[in-house]
Design an enzyme around this catalytic site. Structure first.
Site, short mmCIF file in Angstrom:
data_model
loop_
_atom_site.label_atom_id
_atom_site.label_comp_id
_atom_site.label_asym_id
_atom_site.label_seq_id
_atom_site.Cartn_x
_atom_site.Cartn_y
_atom_site.Cartn_z
N SER A 141 -18.27 -86.85 10.02
CA SER A 141 -18.80 -85.43 8.94
C SER A 141 -16.69 -85.63 8.33
CB SER A 141 -18.72 -84.32 9.47
OG SER A 141 -18.44 -83.05 8.73
N TYR A 154 -16.97 -77.18 15.41
CA TYR A 154 -18.15 -78.32 14.75
C TYR A 154 -17.73 -79.81 14.45
CZ TYR A 154 -21.50 -81.05 11.45
OH TYR A 154 -21.67 -82.16 10.36
P1 NDP Z 1 -30.74 -82.97 9.74
O1 NDP Z 1 -31.32 -81.16 11.29
O2 NDP Z 1 -32.00 -83.00 9.09
O3 NDP Z 1 -31.04 -84.20 11.00
C1 NDP Z 1 -30.90 -84.11 12.17
C2 NDP Z 1 -31.51 -84.95 12.91
O4 NDP Z 1 -31.09 -84.33 14.59
C3 NDP Z 1 -32.96 -84.18 13.32
O5 NDP Z 1 -33.59 -85.66 13.53
C4 NDP Z 1 -33.21 -83.79 14.93
O6 NDP Z 1 -34.48 -84.33 15.15
C5 NDP Z 1 -32.67 -84.30 15.96
N1 NDP Z 1 -31.52 -84.15 16.94
C6 NDP Z 1 -30.87 -82.45 16.58
N2 NDP Z 1 -31.08 -82.55 17.87
C7 NDP Z 1 -31.47 -83.15 19.06
C8 NDP Z 1 -31.55 -83.56 20.22
N3 NDP Z 1 -31.01 -82.57 21.27
N4 NDP Z 1 -31.58 -84.57 20.71
C9 NDP Z 1 -32.00 -85.86 19.35
N5 NDP Z 1 -33.03 -85.51 18.12
C10 NDP Z 1 -32.15 -84.49 17.54
O7 NDP Z 1 -29.62 -83.36 9.39
P2 NDP Z 1 -28.33 -84.04 8.77
O8 NDP Z 1 -29.57 -85.12 8.54
O9 NDP Z 1 -27.63 -83.63 8.01
O10 NDP Z 1 -27.99 -84.77 10.27
C11 NDP Z 1 -27.43 -85.78 11.19
C12 NDP Z 1 -26.70 -86.22 11.38
O11 NDP Z 1 -25.41 -85.53 10.09
C13 NDP Z 1 -25.54 -84.89 11.76
O12 NDP Z 1 -24.77 -86.25 13.34
C14 NDP Z 1 -24.89 -83.92 11.46
O13 NDP Z 1 -23.53 -83.36 12.33
C15 NDP Z 1 -25.06 -85.30 10.52
N6 NDP Z 1 -23.85 -84.28 8.95
C16 NDP Z 1 -24.43 -83.97 8.20
C17 NDP Z 1 -23.79 -83.87 7.12
C18 NDP Z 1 -25.22 -82.45 5.71
O14 NDP Z 1 -23.96 -82.17 5.00
N7 NDP Z 1 -26.11 -82.23 6.18
C19 NDP Z 1 -22.44 -83.58 6.42
C20 NDP Z 1 -21.74 -84.19 7.58
C21 NDP Z 1 -22.17 -85.06 8.45
P3 NDP Z 1 -35.12 -82.90 16.36
O15 NDP Z 1 -35.03 -81.57 15.94
O16 NDP Z 1 -36.71 -83.69 15.62
O17 NDP Z 1 -35.20 -83.58 17.76
#
Ligand code: NDP
Length: 246
Positions: A141, A154
């Site tokens: 990030s 974070y």
């Molecule tokens: P979302 O919340 O849409 O996606 C997060 C994903 O992580 C979901 O598919 C969720 O699936 C999964 N997840 C969470 N906890 C678990 C777990 N314990 N086991 C398996 N899967 C898990 O957010 P984003 O798409 O934005 O996030 C994706 C990545 O991008 C993250 O690492 C986030 O930190 C990073 N990021 C996002 C930014 C943003 O502005 N959106 C900016 C910078 C980085 P489920 O709940 O079904 O398990």
């Protein structure tokens, strides 16, 4: 082989960046193996990818469980014969000042964002070494590049992963695996939904995301770019953010 034909496992593929990456890579001809906890969403995604002519498999993965990552890698090898790329994308965010001592939130972020990546490395590295090739991509990030108040922990988890990958890169003198850290800025996803308890703060952050956030497909294209390189080329760090992000 560029993206087409590469077998790619993606954690956190049930929404946001992971889902967009699955769709994009599958459309480019990569068999994709999808992991997350919400299997209803994953199953629907598999059906849609296959209806569009792509190849996909899915299974329930909780990245805090090392055995689940092993199972994800096993499915890639059993269904598609190998694993070329692991995209460690699953992540969570809890927004609060350190002084609020959200110890539970800190633990959850360390478990998912850091240990989840370590579990992926432990599962994929033996396969990559056996094959003599492999690519580990992590979604970190810009929060780790420009630290902002309320996101210290974070940011710390994301920088831990960035550091981890650089260490792994230096140890991997034969180039196995290739390593890439993608740093997105604001992306319009569900990430914020569970990040803040205070409804007023949540609405404020949602407003910023709605105004500035880029489409998750933009990050998917950046991930495809990192994969779509000759074997002797490694995209190490890649930052992708809204043009107007401060
Ligand atoms: P979302 O919340 O849409 O996606 C997060 C994903 O992580 C979901 O598919 C969720 O699936 C999964 N997840 C969470 N906890 C678990 C777990 N314990 N086991 C398996 N899967 C898990 O957010 P984003 O798409 O934005 O996030 C994706 C990545 O991008 C993250 O690492 C986030 O930190 C990073 N990021 C996002 C930014 C943003 O502005 N959106 C900016 C910078 C980085 P489920 O709940 O079904 O398990």
């Amino acid at each position: 082989m560029t993206v087409h034909g590469k077998v790619v496992a993606i954690t956190g593929a049930s929404s946001g960046i992971g889902e967009a990456t699955a769709r994009h890579l599958a459309s480019l001809g990569a068999p994709v193996v999808l992991g997350a906890r919400r299997t209803d969403r994953l199953d629907r995604l598999v059906v849609e990818i296959e209806a569009d002519g792509g190849k996909a498999a899915a299974l329930r993965v909780d990245v805090t469980e090392s055995g689940d990552l092993k199972a994800l890698v096993d499915v890639a090898v059993e269904r598609f014969g190998r694993l070329d790329v692991l995209v460690g994308n699953a992540g969570i965010s809890r927004i609060s000042p350190v002084v609020d001592l959200d110890v539970e939130g800190w633990s959850a972020m360390v478990d998912v964002n850091v240990k989840g990546i370590l579990h992926g490395i432990a599962a994929a590295l033996p396969v990559f070494r056996r094959q003599g090739s492999g690519h580990l991509i992590t979604v970190v990030s810009t929060a780790g590049l420009k630290i902002v108040p309320t996101q210290a922990v974070y940011a710390g988890t994301k920088n831990a992963v960035r550091t981890l990958l650089e260490g792994l890169r230096q140890e991997s003198t034969d180039g196995v695996p290739r390593t890439t850290s993608i740093s997105p800025g604001y992306v319009r996803t569900e990430l914020i939904d569970n990040a803040v308890d205070d409804p007023a703060v949540r609405e404020q952050v949602r407003g910023t995301m709605a105004e500035l956030g880029i489409d998750p497909a933009a990050v998917a294209r950046a991930i495809a770019f990192a994969i779509d390189q000759p074997e002797d080329v490694e995209i190490g760090d890649l930052t992708i953010r809204p043009t107007r992000q401060g």
